[in-house]
Design an enzyme around this catalytic site. Structure first.
Site, short mmCIF file in Angstrom:
data_model
loop_
_atom_site.label_atom_id
_atom_site.label_comp_id
_atom_site.label_asym_id
_atom_site.label_seq_id
_atom_site.Cartn_x
_atom_site.Cartn_y
_atom_site.Cartn_z
N HIS A 1 0.84 -1.19 0.00
CA HIS A 1 0.00 0.00 0.00
C HIS A 1 0.88 1.25 0.00
O HIS A 1 1.74 1.42 0.86
CB HIS A 1 -0.92 0.01 1.22
CG HIS A 1 -1.83 1.19 1.27
ND1 HIS A 1 -3.03 1.21 0.60
CD2 HIS A 1 -1.70 2.39 1.87
CE1 HIS A 1 -3.61 2.39 0.80
NE2 HIS A 1 -2.83 3.11 1.57
N ALA A 2 0.69 2.12 -0.98
CA ALA A 2 1.54 3.30 -1.14
C ALA A 2 1.44 4.22 0.08
O ALA A 2 0.35 4.48 0.58
CB ALA A 2 1.15 4.05 -2.40
N GLU B 1 1.84 10.94 -3.17
CA GLU B 1 2.73 10.59 -2.07
C GLU B 1 3.85 11.62 -1.90
O GLU B 1 4.23 11.96 -0.77
CB GLU B 1 3.32 9.19 -2.30
CG GLU B 1 2.29 8.07 -2.32
CD GLU B 1 1.43 7.99 -1.07
OE1 GLU B 1 1.84 8.51 -0.01
OE2 GLU B 1 0.32 7.42 -1.16
N HIS C 1 3.00 14.52 0.32
CA HIS C 1 3.25 14.31 1.75
C HIS C 1 4.71 14.64 2.09
O HIS C 1 5.00 15.32 3.07
CB HIS C 1 2.98 12.85 2.13
CG HIS C 1 1.54 12.46 2.15
ND1 HIS C 1 0.62 13.03 3.00
CD2 HIS C 1 0.86 11.53 1.43
CE1 HIS C 1 -0.57 12.47 2.81
NE2 HIS C 1 -0.44 11.55 1.87
N HIS D 1 -7.05 0.52 5.48
CA HIS D 1 -7.15 1.56 6.50
C HIS D 1 -7.94 1.12 7.73
O HIS D 1 -7.88 1.79 8.77
CB HIS D 1 -7.77 2.82 5.89
CG HIS D 1 -6.95 3.38 4.77
ND1 HIS D 1 -6.91 2.79 3.53
CD2 HIS D 1 -6.13 4.46 4.71
CE1 HIS D 1 -6.11 3.49 2.74
NE2 HIS D 1 -5.62 4.49 3.43
N TYR E 1 -9.51 11.77 4.06
CA TYR E 1 -9.54 11.62 2.61
C TYR E 1 -10.75 12.35 2.02
O TYR E 1 -10.65 12.99 0.97
CB TYR E 1 -9.54 10.15 2.22
CG TYR E 1 -8.30 9.44 2.70
CD1 TYR E 1 -7.08 9.62 2.06
CD2 TYR E 1 -8.34 8.59 3.81
CE1 TYR E 1 -5.93 8.98 2.51
CE2 TYR E 1 -7.20 7.95 4.26
CZ TYR E 1 -6.00 8.15 3.61
OH TYR E 1 -4.87 7.51 4.06
#
Length: 619
Positions: A358-359, A389, A392, A518, A528
């Protein structure tokens, strides 16, 4: 500490008044008319103590964070009994420290502290995702459970046609197959991996709620909802307001997609009315539907290129995908990623060991050691994921000079929105700028409906799924949904919010929520939903800053240094101020707003309404 300090001060003040009183007789005739003297309480001692406590707390948390981050990284990139044990140990130590400091902070009254100290004190109390009570052994048990859940998910496999397939391989089938029997088999197969999680998950909820109670919260869901600079009930109302703004878009998309699926599969597989079969939507969790664009594409001209094909034709590999994402951020004036990023990231699935694919984006030292963990494939989906990503990582590095407790997003939705906001600039104009398409291949305005449909299948389809994940979890954490009703409640919400049903009745022992990372990974999901609102709001504000005058969906801020300056200032603020302040500085408004999504998709909305005019929409 607050009551003790006040009591001591009051006693001292009384003693001083008595000691200093004149020994003369009191004129009783003046007692009724004498003005009342109210002594101001001096909180300077408590403020000094609070400041010293927070300095110690931040130093201890920072040191433990570095230890735990490395243990979690080792476990996520090499799942073994040894790395599982070390991650569990680090997790337990982190939980014990965080709960201890949060409990210790309760001696201070935030109402008498300066704003910066009060903010930090509140963050200390609400910033633990899964708290354990101080009961001996509780933190260790909780950490062991969470580590086991993570490992069970990460190593999950299902044997299909004689081959043990992992999530990547099963997802590829879901994305590409158009055989409803195969889709059903693979969809159901992945959900067998979560069945063993159910009892552990229920026990984890029990422990975590006890931890939340000890910190002063009715239940863990209330604790999570307290992290948004407003009361939990106000935040729930805010979420409902935002969903009301964008819900009509989803209803039209659902109606249009269902009709196309009916044309593809017929009434026996997908009826023309009612809910949609979840396994037909091209994603293991039906959270994004872009993989079935070939089935549901509108009957209008579209782009002449396929981004996945073009990436492969141009010789892209996983590293070049990430390098391209980095170049977008540096084009805005942000500094390049450190060399350690390239040395230490997991960019492709390694051979010979189990990993969590999972990225995710990582910050291992709260300074410069930022990394991503992905099993990157050369396709359009991962091209966008890379930008997400890296958002982040650039955020993490931008606020590295803030105090420890401020080293996070303005709220968690900000962190998720940053990379996706940049992703909205992956327009045909941008693809031409980086030479993935030529000027002649750049689609004209007649392709806008098709381009917007591709985006909507990801962005609009996702919104009710995001609400469903935490809606289900809030009911579980509050005790409204008991363990025996976990799966029934999950599908009740998926039907209500998304208009989806499983391909067949689910087994009595099913724990389908656990098949979504999650849930066993304990990542709050409201972030999200909020990020999907904010990314469009950020995009509109940035395009206005850039002086863009065309349709919002055509705007790209690539290589705009002026926008980059304001963007970086938002990132650098971290959580050092209430999120409405940060939002206002970049967008000019203090309120999250879904109107930018409506504006962005307006041409598509008009098209779908026209196409759906003869359909019986809803479910």
């Amino acid at each position: 500490m607050k009551r003790l300090t006040l009591t001591t001060s009051a006693i001292a003040l009384s003693f001083m008044i008595a000691a200093c009183a004149a020994p003369e007789a009191v004129d009783e005739t003046t007692l009724d008319t004498a003005p009342e003297v109210v002594a101001e309480v001096d909180h300077s001692v408590e403020i000094a103590e609070a400041r010293a406590f927070l300095e110690r707390a931040e130093a201890e948390l920072a040191a433990q964070s570095r230890i735990a981050a490395q243990a979690y990284w080792n476990q996520a990139t090499n799942i073994t009994p040894e790395t599982n044990a070390l991650a569990a140990e680090a997790g337990a130590a982190s939980t014990i420290l965080a709960v201890s400091l949060a409990n210790e902070s309760k001696q201070f009254d935030v109402s008498v502290l300066p704003a910066d100290l009060a903010r930090k004190m509140t963050m200390l109390r609400t910033g633990i995702t899964i708290p354990a009570p101080s009961t001996p052994g509780a933190a260790e048990e909780l950490s062991q459970i969470t580590t086991n859940l993570d490992a069970t998910y990460g190593t999950g496999k299902f044997t299909y046609k004689g081959e043990a397939l992992n999530l990547d391989q099963l997802s590829t089938i879901i994305e590409t197959s158009r055989d409803p029997e195969e889709l059903k088999a693979v969809w159901e197969g992945w959900r067998t991996i979560s069945v063993p999680m159910k009892d552990d998950y229920a026990r984890m909820v029990e422990i975590a709620n006890a931890g939340a109670n000890e910190l002063g919260f009715e239940s863990l869901d209330q604790m999570w909802l307290s992290g948004y600079d407003m009361a939990p009930e106000e935040m729930e109302a805010e979420v409902q307001r935002l969903w009301t703004q964008v819900e009509p878009l989803y209803e039209e998309l659902h109606c249009f997609t269902r009709a196309k699926l009916n044309e593809e599969y017929g009434d026996d597989v997908q009826p023309r009315t009612g809910p949609i079969r979840a396994d037909l939507l091209g994603n293991m969790w039906a959270q994004q539907w872009s993989s079935i664009y070939d089935v549901v594409k509108p009957d209008v001209p579209g782009p002449s290129y396929d981004l996945t094909e073009r990436l492969n034709e141009k010789g892209y590999d996983a590293i070049k995908m990430v390098e391209t994402g980095e170049t977008f951020f540096t084009s805005l004036g942000l500094d390049p990623l450190p060399e350690t990023f390239w040395e230490r990231s997991m960019i492709v699935r390694p051979e010979g060991r189990e990993v969590v694919c999972h990225a995710s984006a990582w910050d291992l030292d709260d300074e410069e050691d930022v990394r991503i963990k992905m099993c990157t494939e050369v396709n359009s989906e991962d091209f966008y994921t890379v930008h997400h990503e890296l958002g982040h990582n650039f955020y993490q590095r931008a606020y590295k000079d803030q105090d420890y407790l401020y080293k996070t997003g303005a709220h968690d939705g900000f962190h998720e929105a940053i990379g996706d906001f940049v992703g909205l600039s992956i327009t045909p104009e941008y693809l031409e700028q980086i030479n993935l398409i030529t000027a002649e291949e750049k689609p004209g305005a007649d392709a806008d409906t098709a381009l917007l449909m591709q985006t909507a299948l990801d962005k609009i389809a996702f919104l009710p799924f995001a609400l469903t994940v935490d809606g289900w979890r809030w009911d579980v954490l509050s005790g409204e949904t008991a363990p025996e009703a976990y799966n029934t409640s999950w599908w009740d919400l998926r039907l209500k919010n998304q208009g989806l049903v499983p391909p067949a009745p689910r087994p009595a022992d099913a724990f389908d929520p656990g098949a979504k990372y999650h849930i066993p990974g304990n990542t709050p999901y409201l972030r999200y939903f909020l990020s999907y609102i904010l990314q469009f709001q950020f995009h509109k504000a940035a395009c206005e800053q850039a002086g863009w005058e065309g349709p919002l969906h055509r705007c790209s801020i690539y290589d705009n240094k002026e926008v980059g300056k304001r963007f970086n200032a938002m990132l650098e603020a971290g959580a050092s101020q209430p999120w409405p302040d940060t939002l206002e500085e970049f967008t000019g408004t203090r309120e999250m707003d879904g109107s930018a999504i409506i504006e962005y998709f307006d041409p598509l909305m008009l098209y779908m309404k026209d196409q759906n005019a003869t359909e019986s929409c809803g479910w």
